[in-house]
Scaffold this motif. Structure first.
Motif, PDB file in Angstrom:
ATOM      1  N   THR A 290      -5.433   8.455  -6.216  1.00 29.95           N
ATOM      2  CA  THR A 290      -4.027   8.069  -6.270  1.00 29.95           C
ATOM      3  C   THR A 290      -3.199   8.980  -5.375  1.00 29.95           C
ATOM      4  O   THR A 290      -2.349   8.520  -4.600  1.00 29.95           O
ATOM      5  CB  THR A 290      -3.513   8.139  -7.718  1.00 29.95           C
ATOM      6  N   SER A 293      -3.814   8.187  -1.784  1.00 28.43           N
ATOM      7  CA  SER A 293      -3.119   6.964  -1.375  1.00 28.43           C
ATOM      8  C   SER A 293      -1.657   7.253  -1.070  1.00 28.43           C
ATOM      9  O   SER A 293      -1.093   6.712  -0.105  1.00 28.43           O
ATOM     10  CB  SER A 293      -3.226   5.909  -2.482  1.00 28.43           C
ATOM     11  N   ILE A 310     -10.319   5.499   4.537  1.00 32.76           N
ATOM     12  CA  ILE A 310     -10.010   6.029   3.213  1.00 32.76           C
ATOM     13  C   ILE A 310     -10.980   5.399   2.223  1.00 32.76           C
ATOM     14  O   ILE A 310     -11.202   4.186   2.251  1.00 32.76           O
ATOM     15  CB  ILE A 310      -8.563   5.705   2.793  1.00 32.76           C
ATOM     16  N   LEU A 312     -11.639   5.194  -1.947  1.00 29.18           N
ATOM     17  CA  LEU A 312     -11.038   5.453  -3.248  1.00 29.18           C
ATOM     18  C   LEU A 312     -12.064   5.149  -4.328  1.00 29.18           C
ATOM     19  O   LEU A 312     -12.561   4.017  -4.420  1.00 29.18           O
ATOM     20  CB  LEU A 312      -9.788   4.587  -3.439  1.00 29.18           C
ATOM     21  N   SER A 315     -10.017   4.771  -8.652  1.00 32.49           N
ATOM     22  CA  SER A 315      -8.634   5.236  -8.491  1.00 32.49           C
ATOM     23  C   SER A 315      -7.670   4.067  -8.618  1.00 32.49           C
ATOM     24  O   SER A 315      -7.895   3.000  -8.046  1.00 32.49           O
ATOM     25  CB  SER A 315      -8.446   5.896  -7.121  1.00 32.49           C
ATOM     26  N   VAL A 317      -3.749   2.548  -8.009  1.00 34.42           N
ATOM     27  CA  VAL A 317      -2.485   2.675  -7.292  1.00 34.42           C
ATOM     28  C   VAL A 317      -1.407   1.822  -7.955  1.00 34.42           C
ATOM     29  O   VAL A 317      -0.230   1.938  -7.619  1.00 34.42           O
ATOM     30  CB  VAL A 317      -2.624   2.282  -5.810  1.00 34.42           C
ATOM     31  N   LEU A 426       2.445   1.321   0.286  1.00 35.13           N
ATOM     32  CA  LEU A 426       1.007   1.217   0.520  1.00 35.13           C
ATOM     33  C   LEU A 426       0.693   0.312   1.704  1.00 35.13           C
ATOM     34  O   LEU A 426      -0.373   0.430   2.316  1.00 35.13           O
ATOM     35  CB  LEU A 426       0.316   0.696  -0.740  1.00 35.13           C
ATOM     36  N   ILE A 429      -0.457   1.849   5.067  1.00 38.69           N
ATOM     37  CA  ILE A 429      -1.827   2.331   5.303  1.00 38.69           C
ATOM     38  C   ILE A 429      -2.528   1.298   6.180  1.00 38.69           C
ATOM     39  O   ILE A 429      -2.717   0.144   5.780  1.00 38.69           O
ATOM     40  CB  ILE A 429      -2.595   2.520   3.980  1.00 38.69           C
ATOM     41  N   ILE A 433     -10.240   0.605   4.180  1.00 39.47           N
ATOM     42  CA  ILE A 433     -10.362   1.217   2.854  1.00 39.47           C
ATOM     43  C   ILE A 433     -11.651   0.748   2.203  1.00 39.47           C
ATOM     44  O   ILE A 433     -11.998  -0.440   2.257  1.00 39.47           O
ATOM     45  CB  ILE A 433      -9.166   0.856   1.961  1.00 39.47           C
ATOM     46  N   CYS A 435     -13.103   0.754  -1.535  1.00 38.31           N
ATOM     47  CA  CYS A 435     -12.606   0.950  -2.898  1.00 38.31           C
ATOM     48  C   CYS A 435     -13.712   0.661  -3.905  1.00 38.31           C
ATOM     49  O   CYS A 435     -14.300  -0.428  -3.894  1.00 38.31           O
ATOM     50  CB  CYS A 435     -11.411   0.026  -3.145  1.00 38.31           C
ATOM     51  N   LEU A 452      -5.397  -3.007  -5.803  1.00 39.84           N
ATOM     52  CA  LEU A 452      -5.213  -2.423  -4.474  1.00 39.84           C
ATOM     53  C   LEU A 452      -5.223  -3.509  -3.406  1.00 39.84           C
ATOM     54  O   LEU A 452      -4.466  -3.446  -2.424  1.00 39.84           O
ATOM     55  CB  LEU A 452      -6.329  -1.404  -4.196  1.00 39.84           C
ATOM     56  N   THR A 456      -2.084  -3.909  -0.361  1.00 39.02           N
ATOM     57  CA  THR A 456      -2.324  -3.352   0.978  1.00 39.02           C
ATOM     58  C   THR A 456      -2.485  -4.467   2.002  1.00 39.02           C
ATOM     59  O   THR A 456      -2.853  -5.595   1.659  1.00 39.02           O
ATOM     60  CB  THR A 456      -3.576  -2.461   0.983  1.00 39.02           C
TER      61      THR A 456
END
Length: 548
Positions: A290, A293, A310, A312, A315, A317, A426, A429, A433, A435, A452, A456
């Motif tokens: 988090t 992010s 990135i 995650l 996690s 958000v 977000l 970004i 990602i 995730c 997420l 995003t």
């Protein structure tokens, strides 16, 4: 947030919190008042509940699977009657506390959860006289199991009263926990940054920076030689750095999330850049994800493209659906915690740990009571239990800020969370990602993590692995029974609900670590010789903050 000066209210609430385990009595009372007033005003609901009492068929709803009563001995007389009566009572109270029109949904969840905790106290599995397994063990051992259990209870009670940490026999940080060779390359008032020694002649151009949650010791990701995520990444040809958070004291009471970004993530990036690396892979676990992010959104806002990718891990958000942990977070509860923290400057480690245990009370509290004190068996120590007992504190300002702005107001998902005095989004970004969510996560429910993809506008690879919040992430290659699902959403693709994603995505056997390492390699540049890190610090891994 400026730390409050402890006044009479704060001192009273702090004293009360010692009795309630940090829970606000007002929050619980408000929820029960809402429920009870609506129940009084609902004659149809009352009639339904009365029918469940008078007509056995109306009260026949029971949970189809309950591991507490899996042993065949529970199906014999008179234990089967104990089970049937308990499950019928449980079903009646579930009907009474749910489905009542007009009750605030959060109040309904609080009442249902609290009532379930209360009912579980009276489970026949928890008492020697009504548990056939305990009876059988007592006959076999002529009561010696109860003698051992009483000794174990006295040991645990004395340890609790003396506030001594739980002993982790056979496990020690730096000896058989957190043993991957490395060096502290940065130390400030909040972190030690550890760099692990490469084991390959050439490494990927982009180093990996791992940001663990500040509510846990970092070495969950460097647990043992066999279960070390950092060692696995290192052996795949990556330079690996990880943040080890300081265990805060009263002096750190005023540190907030901005400090965790500045002294944690930004300071680490600056140090890594001194080696000549221009871009890096960033990885965040739990609340560390988090925080990552938030930092990545601020970097995107400011045009900083230091992150190549990135990742995650478990996690969130978006905290609109945080799971049962959200039951402990409301205005009354946060204000109560703030008063408790005002008296010492931080939240004690055992208070957060207690909240997590309540979410799985059957597994983490009552099963332990039966095993230790009635069956006379000590839980076999293992590395994960030793790590779990090594809890951390949280600064008052930071904990209040994250509860209010993330859990209560959901400011990050709504584009209102501020870094450097300006809000972040977000959608800023732009890097890919990866995730990861876990199927049985009680801390970061996977459908909440999945949101997420809704928030995003970049490429996202979403992975769902079996296991819980910690066990699912520690899914090293060769771990028996592991499987995962993985699918990719490109920028511009139509959104799918979590249910549709689950139905459409096939299961793959094995560890998601292998899949992730392949994804990282695809996003990495050419191999090169490891970069020297010119620092004066001589402290080897695991550093010093981990012992705080």
């Amino acid at each position: 947030m400026t730390r409050k000066t402890p006044n009479l209210d704060a001192r009273w609430h702090a004293a009360l919190g010692q009795i309630t385990g940090g829970l606000s009595p007002a929050a619980l009372a408000t929820a029960y008042l809402d429920w009870s007033l609506h129940l009084i005003a609902s004659p149809d609901k009352q009639a339904e509940l009365m029918r469940r009492v008078l007509e056995p068929s109306a009260a026949s709803e029971t949970e189809p699977e309950d591991s507490r009563f899996a042993d065949p001995a529970w199906s014999t007389f008179p234990y089967n009657l104990f089970v049937q009566n308990f499950l019928a009572t449980q079903a009646w109270w579930n009907a009474a506390t749910t489905g009542l029109p007009g009750v605030d949904p959060k109040h309904e969840n609080i009442v249902s959860f609290a009532t379930r905790q209360w009912i579980d106290v009276f489970s026949p599995a928890n008492y020697a006289l009504t548990n056939p397994q305990v009876w059988d063990r007592t006959r076999q051992e002529m009561g010696q199991n109860l003698v051992r259990g009483m000794r174990y209870w006295l040991e645990d009670f004395n340890r609790l009263m003396s506030r001594l940490p739980r002993q982790s026999h056979g496990f020690s940080v730096g000896e058989n926990l957190a043993t991957t060779p490395g060096q502290v390359v940065l130390q400030n008032d909040l972190i030690e940054l550890i760099r692990y020694h490469p084991t390959t002649k050439k490494v990927r151009a982009e180093p990996i920076l791992i940001v663990p949650a500040w509510i846990m010791k970092y070495y969950i990701l460097d647990l043992t030689d066999q279960r070390s995520l950092v060692a696995y990444l290192r052996d795949q040809g990556f330079e690996v750095y990880i943040i080890s958070w300081k265990n805060p004291t009263e002096e750190d009471a005023d540190k907030g999330l901005q400090d965790y970004i500045d002294l944690g993530i930004r300071a680490s990036i600056d140090l890594i850049k001194t080696t000549g690396a221009t871009r890096l892979h960033a990885v965040g676990y739990c609340l560390g994800g988090t925080l990552l992010s938030i930092a990545a959104a601020a970097m995107g806002r400011d045009g900083d493209n230091a992150f190549s990718t990135i990742s995650l891990l478990a996690s969130q958000v978006d905290f609109s659906e945080p799971g049962e942990l959200g039951l402990f977070i409301n205005e009354s509860q946060v204000a109560f915690l703030e008063d408790m923290m005002a008296t010492r400057g931080y939240l004690k480690a055992d208070q957060m740990a207690g909240a997590f245990r309540m979410l799985r009370s059957n597994d983490l509290i009552w099963s332990r009571v039966v095993r230790h004190y009635l069956l006379g068996e000590r839980t076999q120590e293992n590395a994960l239990l030793a790590w779990n007992a090594d809890a951390t504190r949280m600064p008052a300002a930071m904990h209040s800020e994250y509860l209010r702005h993330l859990f209560l107001k959901n400011d990050l998902a709504k584009g209102r969370f501020a870094v450097d005095g300006k809000s972040v989004a977000l959608t800023d970004i732009r890097c890919p990602i990866y995730c990861v969510a876990t199927e049985t996560d009680h801390v970061s429910p996977w459908k909440s993590v999945y949101r997420l993809l809704l928030l995003t506008d970049t490429d996202v690879t979403f992975v769902l692995t079996n296991g819980g919040h910690n066990g699912g992430i520690l899914s090293e290659p060769g771990h028996a029974g592991r499987h995962f699902r993985a699918d990719h959403k490109s920028e511009g693709d139509r959104h799918r609900t979590a249910a549709d994603w689950l139905e459409a995505t096939a299961t793959q056997d094995g560890s998601w670590w292998v899949h992730w390492a392949g994804w990282l390699r695809e996003k990495s540049g050419d191999r090169r010789a490891p970069r020297p890190v010119l620092v004066k610090i001589k402290t080897p891994a695991p550093g010093t903050y981990v012992f705080g």
